[in-house]
Design a protein around this motif. Structure first.
Motif, PDB file in Angstrom:
ATOM      1  N   PRO A  65       0.821  -1.212   0.000  1.00 10.58           N
ATOM      2  CA  PRO A  65       0.000   0.000   0.000  1.00 10.58           C
ATOM      3  C   PRO A  65       0.859   1.268   0.000  1.00 10.58           C
ATOM      4  O   PRO A  65       1.880   1.344   0.682  1.00 10.58           O
ATOM      5  CB  PRO A  65      -0.810  -0.126   1.289  1.00 10.58           C
ATOM      6  CG  PRO A  65      -0.820  -1.589   1.591  1.00 10.58           C
ATOM      7  CD  PRO A  65       0.499  -2.108   1.124  1.00 10.58           C
ATOM      8  N   VAL A  66       0.421   2.246  -0.772  1.00  5.60           N
ATOM      9  CA  VAL A  66       1.045   3.570  -0.796  1.00  5.60           C
ATOM     10  C   VAL A  66       0.161   4.488   0.028  1.00  5.60           C
ATOM     11  O   VAL A  66      -1.065   4.505  -0.149  1.00  5.60           O
ATOM     12  CB  VAL A  66       1.198   4.081  -2.233  1.00  5.60           C
ATOM     13  CG1 VAL A  66       1.889   5.438  -2.242  1.00  5.60           C
ATOM     14  CG2 VAL A  66       1.971   3.071  -3.083  1.00  5.60           C
ATOM     15  N   LEU A  67       0.751   5.278   0.920  1.00  8.20           N
ATOM     16  CA  LEU A  67      -0.005   6.018   1.923  1.00  8.20           C
ATOM     17  C   LEU A  67       0.021   7.518   1.664  1.00  8.20           C
ATOM     18  O   LEU A  67       0.938   8.052   1.042  1.00  8.20           O
ATOM     19  CB  LEU A  67       0.563   5.743   3.318  1.00  8.20           C
ATOM     20  CG  LEU A  67       0.791   4.271   3.703  1.00  8.20           C
ATOM     21  CD1 LEU A  67       1.371   4.195   5.102  1.00  8.20           C
ATOM     22  CD2 LEU A  67      -0.501   3.490   3.589  1.00  8.20           C
ATOM     23  N   ASP A  68      -0.996   8.209   2.175  1.00 16.06           N
ATOM     24  CA  ASP A  68      -1.057   9.666   2.209  1.00 16.06           C
ATOM     25  C   ASP A  68      -1.697  10.062   3.527  1.00 16.06           C
ATOM     26  O   ASP A  68      -2.839   9.696   3.808  1.00 16.06           O
ATOM     27  CB  ASP A  68      -1.868  10.213   1.030  1.00 16.06           C
ATOM     28  CG  ASP A  68      -1.767  11.726   0.901  1.00 16.06           C
ATOM     29  OD1 ASP A  68      -1.999  12.427   1.913  1.00 16.06           O
ATOM     30  OD2 ASP A  68      -1.474  12.229  -0.198  1.00 16.06           O
ATOM     31  N   GLY A  69      -0.969  10.815   4.362  1.00 12.78           N
ATOM     32  CA  GLY A  69      -1.431  11.101   5.721  1.00 12.78           C
ATOM     33  C   GLY A  69      -1.975  12.484   5.947  1.00 12.78           C
ATOM     34  O   GLY A  69      -2.228  12.860   7.099  1.00 12.78           O
ATOM     35  N   VAL A  70      -2.158  13.277   4.876  1.00 13.50           N
ATOM     36  CA  VAL A  70      -2.715  14.630   5.034  1.00 13.50           C
ATOM     37  C   VAL A  70      -3.829  14.796   4.013  1.00 13.50           C
ATOM     38  O   VAL A  70      -3.583  15.120   2.848  1.00 13.50           O
ATOM     39  CB  VAL A  70      -1.640  15.717   4.840  1.00 13.50           C
ATOM     40  CG1 VAL A  70      -2.259  17.094   5.059  1.00 13.50           C
ATOM     41  CG2 VAL A  70      -0.470  15.493   5.776  1.00 13.50           C
ATOM     42  N   THR A  71      -5.061  14.534   4.428  1.00 12.54           N
ATOM     43  CA  THR A  71      -6.182  14.525   3.489  1.00 12.54           C
ATOM     44  C   THR A  71      -7.470  14.973   4.154  1.00 12.54           C
ATOM     45  O   THR A  71      -7.828  14.482   5.235  1.00 12.54           O
ATOM     46  CB  THR A  71      -6.415  13.102   2.912  1.00 12.54           C
ATOM     47  OG1 THR A  71      -5.172  12.539   2.509  1.00 12.54           O
ATOM     48  CG2 THR A  71      -7.364  13.151   1.725  1.00 12.54           C
ATOM     49  N   THR A  72      -8.181  15.895   3.502  1.00  8.92           N
ATOM     50  CA  THR A  72      -9.551  16.230   3.867  1.00  8.92           C
ATOM     51  C   THR A  72     -10.484  15.449   2.953  1.00  8.92           C
ATOM     52  O   THR A  72     -10.287  15.427   1.736  1.00  8.92           O
ATOM     53  CB  THR A  72      -9.816  17.733   3.711  1.00  8.92           C
ATOM     54  OG1 THR A  72      -8.951  18.452   4.596  1.00  8.92           O
ATOM     55  CG2 THR A  72     -11.268  18.072   4.027  1.00  8.92           C
ATOM     56  N   ILE A  73     -11.486  14.795   3.508  1.00 10.12           N
ATOM     57  CA  ILE A  73     -12.394  13.961   2.727  1.00 10.12           C
ATOM     58  C   ILE A  73     -13.602  14.787   2.294  1.00 10.12           C
ATOM     59  O   ILE A  73     -14.270  15.407   3.122  1.00 10.12           O
ATOM     60  CB  ILE A  73     -12.854  12.733   3.531  1.00 10.12           C
ATOM     61  CG1 ILE A  73     -11.628  11.949   4.031  1.00 10.12           C
ATOM     62  CG2 ILE A  73     -13.758  11.845   2.681  1.00 10.12           C
ATOM     63  CD1 ILE A  73     -10.689  11.492   2.930  1.00 10.12           C
ATOM     64  N   PRO A  74     -13.920  14.822   1.005  1.00  8.48           N
ATOM     65  CA  PRO A  74     -15.035  15.635   0.517  1.00  8.48           C
ATOM     66  C   PRO A  74     -16.392  14.975   0.744  1.00  8.48           C
ATOM     67  O   PRO A  74     -16.486  13.765   0.992  1.00  8.48           O
ATOM     68  CB  PRO A  74     -14.746  15.739  -0.982  1.00  8.48           C
ATOM     69  CG  PRO A  74     -14.078  14.438  -1.302  1.00  8.48           C
ATOM     70  CD  PRO A  74     -13.221  14.127  -0.099  1.00  8.48           C
ATOM     71  N   VAL A  75     -17.434  15.770   0.642  1.00  4.83           N
ATOM     72  CA  VAL A  75     -18.813  15.271   0.641  1.00  4.83           C
ATOM     73  C   VAL A  75     -19.214  15.027  -0.802  1.00  4.83           C
ATOM     74  O   VAL A  75     -19.107  15.916  -1.654  1.00  4.83           O
ATOM     75  CB  VAL A  75     -19.772  16.275   1.293  1.00  4.83           C
ATOM     76  CG1 VAL A  75     -21.220  15.793   1.159  1.00  4.83           C
ATOM     77  CG2 VAL A  75     -19.410  16.490   2.755  1.00  4.83           C
ATOM     78  N   VAL A  76     -19.654  13.802  -1.107  1.00  2.00           N
ATOM     79  CA  VAL A  76     -20.035  13.452  -2.470  1.00  2.00           C
ATOM     80  C   VAL A  76     -21.453  12.900  -2.491  1.00  2.00           C
ATOM     81  O   VAL A  76     -21.969  12.439  -1.464  1.00  2.00           O
ATOM     82  CB  VAL A  76     -19.047  12.430  -3.075  1.00  2.00           C
ATOM     83  CG1 VAL A  76     -17.640  13.007  -3.107  1.00  2.00           C
ATOM     84  CG2 VAL A  76     -19.052  11.124  -2.288  1.00  2.00           C
ATOM     85  N   THR A  77     -22.071  12.929  -3.679  1.00  2.00           N
ATOM     86  CA  THR A  77     -23.490  12.579  -3.772  1.00  2.00           C
ATOM     87  C   THR A  77     -23.825  11.597  -4.885  1.00  2.00           C
ATOM     88  O   THR A  77     -24.983  11.225  -5.054  1.00  2.00           O
ATOM     89  CB  THR A  77     -24.329  13.849  -3.988  1.00  2.00           C
ATOM     90  OG1 THR A  77     -23.893  14.497  -5.196  1.00  2.00           O
ATOM     91  CG2 THR A  77     -24.189  14.811  -2.818  1.00  2.00           C
TER      92      THR A  77
END
Length: 411
Positions: A345-357
């Motif tokens: 696995p390749v990781l990313d530790g700085v992320t804001t998760i968006p609201v999707v519909t």
């Protein structure tokens, strides 16, 4: 719907929360498909090419093995060759000692409309008409060929000569039936690219590079682009196949989607690795909030964008055209990861998760997969990163059951 409660990083489940299986032969009722006009084709479960009417899915099959290939998603394309399978027309001409005669062979569409062609180094079989291709634009020919002569080299040239395009076809590498000749076929060597030069470009020529050769021909196509797409039949005019638009919206989406965190496996077979090729994109109908599984050239990515700003673009490895892949990804605030085909696995530790519909299948509204979508397996929790290797394995989620999964991966 009442959802069971799990800690964010724990997915104590033996199966995904929601599955879309595009290899089953029927389209999941939650998916909507839109495509104008009755000009698209697919290979059906009997191995025969058939027209698919507007707004219907193209569940495609391998013409040789009859194995399901999944939901075919392609961009808009146009076949500019007229009379693509009627070689009796004068527009398909012979020169010198070349000959064309009607064949009794069964064609890929189940008809007997092929022609047997004999060509040599001093004779040509060709299609000649002004194509009005933009100067210096790339285009792709394709054609179904059944060899009669079992060895030798058949060439497809631009009518302007080899400087404007030439493919060499090794007949010894063809089988006994009709095969679609595109740049990706093992028998094809691309000598020079097919490049338009305005109205001067006027057609394609079949000629032998090794004495007199015989072959049967059916289903010819020329389309503007750097790769071939599915066959588009023509008669007296060029024909356009519109893009496949497949979505999951409204309650068909909200009924299974978990906001803020989640995981998914997307199984796809990209037909090209040029440009941006979405496999599935979760968004809010805009380009501001996105969770996407996609091919970015030869890079398989989990791409996340929130509030108009890029958050994560995780490159999980390398992909090639016309190969099936399993791309798994997981997302939670400041905690995202991706794995392809059981890779680390390749990781990313700085992320804001968006609201999707909604979910767009094989598209982001502008770019298209141009390939087959095989399955989407969605987990409503953010599984641990190491679990993505298991999820993206050949066995998939079916191997992560019971105490082995809970004790080895979760704990």
């Amino acid at each position: 719907m009442i959802r069971p409660s799990f800690p964010v990083a724990y997915a104590d489940r033996s199966t995904p929360y929601s599955v879309f299986n595009f290899l089953s032969g029927t389209l999941d009722a939650r998916v909507s498909v839109s495509r104008a006009l009755n000009t698209a084709t697919r290979v059906n479960s009997s191995g025969v090419i058939e027209i698919v009417n507007a707004d219907l899915p193209r569940l495609d099959y391998n013409p040789a093995t009859l194995a399901p290939r999944g939901l075919l998603i392609e961009e808009t394309r146009q076949n500019r060759l007229l009379h693509s399978q009627n070689f009796a027309q004068a527009i398909w001409a012979v020169a010198g000692a070349a000959t064309k005669t009607a064949s009794a062979s069964v064609c890929p569409d189940g008809t007997t409309s092929a022609y047997t062609i004999s060509v040599g180094t001093g004779s040509n079989f060709f299609w000649y008409n002004s194509l009005n291709i933009t100067a210096a634009a790339r285009y792709e020919p394709s054609v179904y060929i059944k060899r009669v002569t079992t060895t030798g080299t058949l060439r497809i040239n631009s009518a302007n000569g080899t400087a404007n395009g030439q493919w060499a076809i090794n007949l010894a590498l063809l089988g006994s039936g009709f095969e679609r000749i595109t740049r990706s076929h093992p028998a094809v060597t691309v000598v020079t690219e097919f490049t338009g030069t305005g109205n001067n470009f006027s057609g394609i020529v079949f000629v032998s590079a090794s004495g007199t050769l015989q072959f049967e021909v059916w289903g010819a196509q020329i389309e503007l682009g750097t790769f071939s797409t599915s066959y588009i039949p023509t008669t007296t005019a060029a024909v356009t196949r519109n893009a496949d638009v497949a979505t999951v919206t409204g309650s068909n989406f909200s009924g299974w989607w978990q906001a803020g965190r989640g995981s998914a496996l997307v199984r796809a077979r990209p037909g090209t690795v040029s440009g941006t090729r979405p496999w599935v994109q979760f968004d809010d109908t805009t380009a501001n909030n996105i969770i996407a599984f996609r091919g970015n050239a030869a890079n398989p990515e989990l791409y996340i964008r929130a509030g108009g700003s890029d958050q994560a673009q995780i490159d999980a490895g390398t992909i090639a055209a016309n190969v099936s892949y399993r791309l798994a990804g997981a997302w939670a605030t400041n905690d995202c990861a991706a794995s392809i085909n059981s890779g680390t696995p390749v990781l990313d530790g700085v992320t804001t998760i968006p609201v999707v519909t909604q979910a767009r299948l094989g598209s982001d509204g502008t770019n298209y997969l141009n390939g087959h979508l095989e399955a989407i397996e969605y987990y409503e929790e953010r599984v641990l990163s190491v679990a993505l290797q298991v999820v993206s394995s050949t066995a998939g989620y079916r191997s992560i059951i019971g105490p082995v999964f809970r004790d080895t991966i979760i704990s």
